[in-house]
Write an enzyme that holds these catalytic residues in place. Structure first.
Site, short mmCIF file in Angstrom:
data_model
loop_
_atom_site.label_atom_id
_atom_site.label_comp_id
_atom_site.label_asym_id
_atom_site.label_seq_id
_atom_site.Cartn_x
_atom_site.Cartn_y
_atom_site.Cartn_z
N ARG A 27 0.83 -1.20 0.00
CA ARG A 27 0.00 0.00 0.00
C ARG A 27 0.87 1.27 0.00
NH1 ARG A 27 -2.81 -0.46 4.58
NH2 ARG A 27 -2.11 1.42 5.62
N ASP A 40 -6.51 18.67 -14.78
CA ASP A 40 -6.67 17.35 -15.38
C ASP A 40 -6.07 17.44 -16.79
OD1 ASP A 40 -7.57 15.12 -16.80
OD2 ASP A 40 -9.51 15.06 -15.78
#
Ligand SMILES: *Cc1c(COP(=O)(O)O)cnc(C)c1O
Length: 392
Positions: A55, A182
């Protein structure tokens, strides 16, 4: 090194031992051991680089993050399970210690707008929408709303508008508000928002970066100010990209420059051809000298590259006629994605902008005779021939 060379080399050959694999393999291990406990202790503490638990870090994912960090000129990068999880984490990171208000472009990817309205809004994060291509309106909204974060796209879907990112970044810097961009449609080959003053860049790697229609993934690249927060969020929540997808994405990036060059060149030809076709009412393409944002495009984009996206309206076509046109296409794929090696077409009123009311769509200029294409790397003759037989 030029960006085209970096796409091929960066991130690989990180020296995991006495031999060095030329390309980074897929590491599936969930945890990692070290000879000394002291070293593992330092790795957990981020004093020494290295994987400890999947993780936190994974060597395959880290290689992808390293190439993306370099391509976007960032301080650090985190590869995420999807483009949407990258955008979600970007907004969370920007707002963590700031006013819970977002100023968002009114022409964002549909799921981004939904996320702001359906997830952030009920949690007390207020979003104001503004036209990012109207700089005066943007500045007024920035002053009036005093947001904790601003979010926009480099090239907006489906009308392919291009906000003046350099000017927007300057206004955000002055107001001390982090700008999230973005950059999925443009890729770092066209625009590198961090170099213009943005704070956080995100991508759906599902599109141009992976480029072969076989990966779902995202990536965040940020400046030094935001990277620690983003890494902490990622390590705590864990929306990270798996090793297989990281490998595929990195494999894709190695040919990004070649693919994008061909897609951009093909798109210029498709846009010109459509512009002269008797069945076509209007073409939307950033390479069009009459484009509404031509000044920003001339400043921001390199010469003769405008992405591989082209939108157009078919004369006197309603929804059934558009459906028949799309069904007549033989090679061009009717699919709701973009950036792949194959040419694709979608109907915004049914796909990307389905959730909007017809009135709202009209107001945004998304008419029912509009289709959007993502041009692939096929021979231009085949793309034009397929369009021609379907239009006639
Ligand atoms: C596809 C896309 C997203 C969402 O990415 P996923 O990988 O599907 O989660 C976000 N922004 C833009 C501009 C996109 O095209």
């Amino acid at each position: 090194m030029k960006i085209e060379s970096k796409t091929v080399h960066w991130g690989d050959r990180q020296k995991p031992g006495s031999y060095i694999p030329v390309t980074t393999p897929i590491y599936t291990a969930a945890s990692y051991v070290y000879d000394s406990m002291d070293q593992l202790d330092r790795v957990f503490d981020l004093q020494e680089q290295g994987p400890s638990y999947a993780r936190y870090d994974n060597p395959t994912r880290n290689a992808l993050e390293e190439v993306m960090r370099e391509l976007e000129s960032g301080a650090g990068a985190i590869a995420c399970a999807s483009g949407m999880s990258a955008i979600h984490m970007s907004v969370l990171a920007a707002l963590l210690d700031r006013p819970k208000r977002v100023l968002a472009a009114n022409m964002m990817y549909g799921a981004t707008t939904s996320m702001l309205m359906k997830i952030f809004d009920p949690m007390g994060v207020e979003t104001t929408q503004v036209d990012p291509c109207d700089l005066a309106a943007f500045e007024a909204a920035l002053i009036a709303t005093k947001p904790g974060a601003v979010i926009t796209e480099t090239i907006a879907n489906p009308l392919l508008r291009v906000p003046a990112l350099d000017k927007i970044a300057e206004l955000c810097r002055k107001a001390e508000v982090p700008l999230i961009v973005d950059n999925t449609f443009a890729t770092p080959l066209l625009v590198r928002p961090l170099e213009l003053g943005a704070s956080i860049v995100c991508h759906s790697v599902t599109k141009y970066l992976a480029g072969h229609g076989d990966v779902l993934g995202g990536v965040i690249i940020s400046d030094a100010t935001h990277f620690d927060t983003i890494r902490t969020l990622s390590r705590t929540i864990g929306p990270v990209l798996g090793p297989f997808e990281s490998y595929l994405t990195m494999r894709g990036i190695k040919t990004l420059a070649l693919r994008y060059e061909r897609q951009c060149a093909n798109a210029i030809q498709v846009a010109q051809w459509l512009g002269q076709h008797p069945r076509v009412a209007r073409v939307y393409f950033p390479g069009d000298p009459q484009h509404a944002d031509s000044a920003a495009i001339a400043r921001l984009f390199p010469k003769n590259k405008f992405s591989g996206l082209v939108a157009f309206e078919i004369k006197d076509a309603d929804k059934p006629k558009i459906f028949r046109f799309m069904e007549r296409l033989k090679m061009i794929v009717r699919a709701t994605s973009l950036g792949d090696v194959h040419t694709m077409i979608l109907y915004p009123a049914m796909a990307s902008h389905r959730d909007l009311s017809p009135k709202h769509r009209e107001r945004l200029g998304i008419h029912e005779n509009l289709v959007r294409m993502s041009i692939g790397i096929e021979a231009i003759e085949d793309i034009l021939a397929d369009l021609d037989q379907a239009l006639n």
